[in-house]
Design a protein around this motif. Structure first.
Motif: not given
Length: 243
Positions: A107-110, A200-202, A239-240
């Motif tokens: 996730l940190a690397r997107a 990056t969207a909600p 995702l989070h």
């Protein structure tokens, strides 16, 4: 002096035919070959390491656990993915925290959550009991009407499943379709829709977008008593994740 087993390990990095021959020989040797494969990992390239992972899985020796955990730090995403899957296949419980760190690193690397590396790590965490997918009641009930060995849900219920998952704030990543004929399972094509979500969207927007695309897919998806659909979905916590 290089032993015959060490020579086979180095051969894992050779051309495909030679590598596959070495893999087969190492698997035949079994557990006695595992220490040499572990020791030889640092000298192997990406292809050789992937083939070594196949040896580890086929032999099923838990001594390869630490080596597979180490491969979660590889600079090759496919090596990381295969190592994660092998750790779960072998039931290496000590891999849970390293797998969680590897997922957070994705996730940190997107890395999009629907790519194969994060998908493989999520599967591994689920298999090791460290992740519990959200399965709404209706989705669970519809799954129960299929045979225990069915590769998913009856395709006739695809729309119901999509709406049930979205109503419970789950994001559908993709779906696979299978045909069962005389006890054999075949992968079949769906509608060939290819969508990308803006990660990056909600979260609520992601849920709605995934629902829209999946319903469009369902409108043209194959349907039949012998056809099953296996959607893959994630929860907000995927995702989070908590750190």
């Amino acid at each position: 002096m290089t032993s015959p087993v060490e020579a086979l390990v180095q051969q894992l990095d050779s051309k495909a035919d030679e590598s596959y021959d070495a893999r087969a020989e190492l698997i035949w040797i079994g557990s006695d070959a595992i220490p040499a494969v572990i020791d030889g990992l640092p000298s192997l390239g990406g292809f050789g390491r992937l083939t070594a992972i196949e040896v580890f899985e086929a032999v099923g020796d838990p001594r390869c656990g630490p080596a597979l955990i180490g491969l979660l730090h590889s600079d090759n995403p496919t090596v990381r993915e295969w190592a994660a899957i092998a750790l779960a296949s072998l039931g290496i419980d000590a891999a849970v925290e390293p797998l969680r760190r590897a997922y957070r690193a994705c996730l940190a690397r997107a890395t999009p959550p629907d790519w194969t590396e994060p998908d493989g790590i999520r599967w591994a965490l689920t298999e090791l009991g460290a992740r519990s997918p959200v399965v709404p009641r209706l989705t669970a009930r519809l799954r129960a009407i299929a045979a225990d060995d069915a590769p998913g849900w009856p395709s006739a219920h695809f729309t119901e499943i999509i709406n049930d998952l979205a109503d419970h704030a789950q994001v559908i990543l993709y779906s696979q379709f299978w045909r069962v004929d005389a006890g054999r399972t075949y992968d079949i094509s769906g509608t060939a829709l290819d969508w990308e979500l803006d990660w990056t969207a909600p979260w609520e927007h992601l849920v709605d977008e995934a629902r829209t695309w999946s319903l469009l897919e369902a409108s043209g998806a194959p349907v039949g008593d012998d056809i099953f659909v296996a959607p893959t979905w994630i929860d907000r916590t995927d995702l989070h994740p908590e750190r």
